[in-house]
Design a protein around this motif. Structure first.
Motif, short mmCIF file in Angstrom:
data_model
loop_
_atom_site.label_atom_id
_atom_site.label_comp_id
_atom_site.label_asym_id
_atom_site.label_seq_id
_atom_site.Cartn_x
_atom_site.Cartn_y
_atom_site.Cartn_z
N GLN A 1 0.84 -1.19 0.00
CA GLN A 1 0.00 0.00 0.00
C GLN A 1 0.87 1.24 0.00
OE1 GLN A 1 -3.45 0.78 0.69
NE2 GLN A 1 -4.26 -1.28 0.51
N VAL A 2 0.41 2.24 -0.72
CA VAL A 2 1.11 3.53 -0.74
C VAL A 2 0.06 4.63 -0.69
CG1 VAL A 2 1.23 3.58 -3.27
CG2 VAL A 2 2.83 4.93 -1.93
N GLN A 3 0.34 5.65 0.09
CA GLN A 3 -0.54 6.81 0.17
C GLN A 3 0.09 7.95 -0.63
OE1 GLN A 3 0.35 5.16 3.34
NE2 GLN A 3 -1.34 3.86 2.71
N LEU A 4 -0.75 8.66 -1.38
CA LEU A 4 -0.28 9.72 -2.28
C LEU A 4 -1.02 11.02 -1.98
CD1 LEU A 4 -0.36 7.57 -5.55
CD2 LEU A 4 1.64 8.05 -4.12
N VAL A 5 -0.28 12.11 -1.88
CA VAL A 5 -0.87 13.42 -1.62
C VAL A 5 -0.29 14.42 -2.60
CG1 VAL A 5 -1.22 15.26 0.04
CG2 VAL A 5 -1.17 12.88 0.82
N GLU A 6 -1.17 14.98 -3.44
CA GLU A 6 -0.74 15.97 -4.42
C GLU A 6 -0.80 17.38 -3.85
OE1 GLU A 6 -3.39 12.97 -6.79
OE2 GLU A 6 -3.45 14.04 -4.87
N SER A 7 0.02 18.26 -4.42
CA SER A 7 -0.03 19.67 -4.09
C SER A 7 0.49 20.46 -5.28
CB SER A 7 0.80 19.98 -2.84
OG SER A 7 2.15 19.63 -3.06
N GLY A 8 0.23 21.77 -5.26
CA GLY A 8 0.79 22.64 -6.29
C GLY A 8 -0.17 23.12 -7.35
N GLY A 9 -1.41 22.66 -7.30
CA GLY A 9 -2.38 23.13 -8.28
C GLY A 9 -2.78 24.57 -8.01
N GLY A 10 -3.55 25.13 -8.93
CA GLY A 10 -4.00 26.50 -8.75
C GLY A 10 -4.50 27.10 -10.04
N LEU A 11 -4.65 28.42 -10.01
CA LEU A 11 -5.13 29.18 -11.17
C LEU A 11 -3.94 29.90 -11.81
CD1 LEU A 11 -7.42 30.45 -12.87
CD2 LEU A 11 -7.58 32.22 -11.11
N VAL A 12 -3.83 29.76 -13.12
CA VAL A 12 -2.72 30.38 -13.83
C VAL A 12 -3.22 30.86 -15.19
CG1 VAL A 12 -1.93 28.19 -14.83
CG2 VAL A 12 -0.30 30.07 -14.51
N GLN A 13 -2.61 31.89 -15.71
CA GLN A 13 -2.97 32.38 -17.03
C GLN A 13 -2.33 31.50 -18.11
OE1 GLN A 13 -1.90 36.58 -17.19
NE2 GLN A 13 -3.98 37.15 -16.63
N ALA A 14 -2.95 31.49 -19.26
CA ALA A 14 -2.38 30.76 -20.39
C ALA A 14 -0.96 31.23 -20.65
CB ALA A 14 -3.25 30.98 -21.63
N GLY A 15 -0.09 30.26 -20.91
CA GLY A 15 1.32 30.56 -21.11
C GLY A 15 2.15 30.46 -19.84
N GLY A 16 1.48 30.36 -18.72
CA GLY A 16 2.17 30.28 -17.45
C GLY A 16 2.63 28.88 -17.11
N SER A 17 3.17 28.74 -15.90
CA SER A 17 3.74 27.48 -15.45
C SER A 17 3.24 27.13 -14.05
CB SER A 17 5.27 27.56 -15.42
OG SER A 17 5.80 27.80 -16.70
N LEU A 18 3.19 25.84 -13.79
CA LEU A 18 2.92 25.31 -12.45
C LEU A 18 3.77 24.07 -12.26
CD1 LEU A 18 -0.99 25.44 -12.06
CD2 LEU A 18 0.67 26.77 -10.75
N ARG A 19 4.06 23.79 -11.00
CA ARG A 19 4.76 22.55 -10.67
C ARG A 19 3.93 21.79 -9.66
NH1 ARG A 19 10.06 21.27 -7.04
NH2 ARG A 19 10.98 19.60 -8.31
N LEU A 20 3.51 20.60 -10.05
CA LEU A 20 2.78 19.73 -9.15
C LEU A 20 3.75 18.80 -8.42
CD1 LEU A 20 -0.25 18.66 -11.37
CD2 LEU A 20 0.02 20.71 -9.94
N SER A 21 3.43 18.52 -7.17
CA SER A 21 4.21 17.59 -6.38
C SER A 21 3.30 16.50 -5.84
CB SER A 21 4.89 18.31 -5.21
OG SER A 21 5.77 19.31 -5.67
N CYS A 22 3.87 15.35 -5.63
CA CYS A 22 3.13 14.22 -5.05
C CYS A 22 4.03 13.56 -4.01
CB CYS A 22 2.73 13.23 -6.13
SG CYS A 22 1.97 11.72 -5.53
N ALA A 23 3.58 13.58 -2.79
CA ALA A 23 4.32 12.94 -1.70
C ALA A 23 3.77 11.55 -1.46
CB ALA A 23 4.21 13.79 -0.44
N ALA A 24 4.66 10.58 -1.45
CA ALA A 24 4.26 9.18 -1.25
C ALA A 24 4.73 8.70 0.11
CB ALA A 24 4.85 8.30 -2.34
N SER A 25 3.92 7.86 0.72
CA SER A 25 4.30 7.28 2.01
C SER A 25 3.65 5.91 2.15
CB SER A 25 3.83 8.18 3.16
OG SER A 25 2.43 8.30 3.16
N GLY A 26 4.21 5.12 3.06
CA GLY A 26 3.59 3.86 3.40
C GLY A 26 4.17 2.65 2.73
N SER A 27 5.01 2.84 1.73
CA SER A 27 5.60 1.69 1.05
C SER A 27 6.88 2.13 0.36
CB SER A 27 4.60 1.10 0.05
OG SER A 27 5.09 -0.11 -0.47
N THR A 28 7.49 1.25 -0.35
CA THR A 28 8.77 1.53 -1.00
C THR A 28 8.50 2.21 -2.34
OG1 THR A 28 9.68 -0.43 0.05
CG2 THR A 28 10.95 0.56 -1.72
#
Length: 114
Positions: free
Chosen positions: A1-28
């Motif tokens: 089993q692995v638990q996953l938690v995303e972050s980094g979403g949001g509102l951005v204008q066209a042409g912009g950038s975002l970085r999403l992250s996902c933290a995993a825990s509970g397994s290898t």
């Protein structure tokens, strides 16, 4: 089993950038093939980027050249760098381990305004 938690979403204008992250825990973390999926309103969830246990990436045509998937096995983290965002990238983005029958995060909303 692995638990996953995303972050980094949001509102951005066209042409912009975002970085999403996902933290995993509970397994290898390093033994899992990891991926990012997205689901836009009224559409099916689609795989947009995947990365092998050794770090080899694959991308859907719609994001190739604009998005970069990466992983840090030492930190049990998955990332998605999204550049040159377009309104059609608006969706809920999900972190995934081991494919569609595997494990999922709760999702993070990305909204791109025109």
């Amino acid at each position: 089993q692995v638990q996953l938690v995303e972050s980094g979403g949001g509102l951005v204008q066209a042409g912009g950038s975002l970085r999403l992250s996902c933290a995993a825990s509970g397994s290898t973390f390093r033994v899992y093939v990891m991926g990012w999926y997205r689901q836009a309103p009224g559409k099916q969830r689609e795989l947009i980027a995947q990365i092998s246990t050794s770090g080899a990436p694959n991308y859907a045509y719609s994001v190739k050249g604009r998005f970069t998937i990466s992983r840090d096995n030492t930190k049990s983290m998955l990332y998605l760098q999204m550049n040159n965002l377009k309104p059609e990238d608006t969706a809920v983005y999900y972190c995934n381990a081991q494919g569609s029958s595997g494990f999922w995060g709760q999702g993070t909303q990305v909204t791109v305004s025109s």
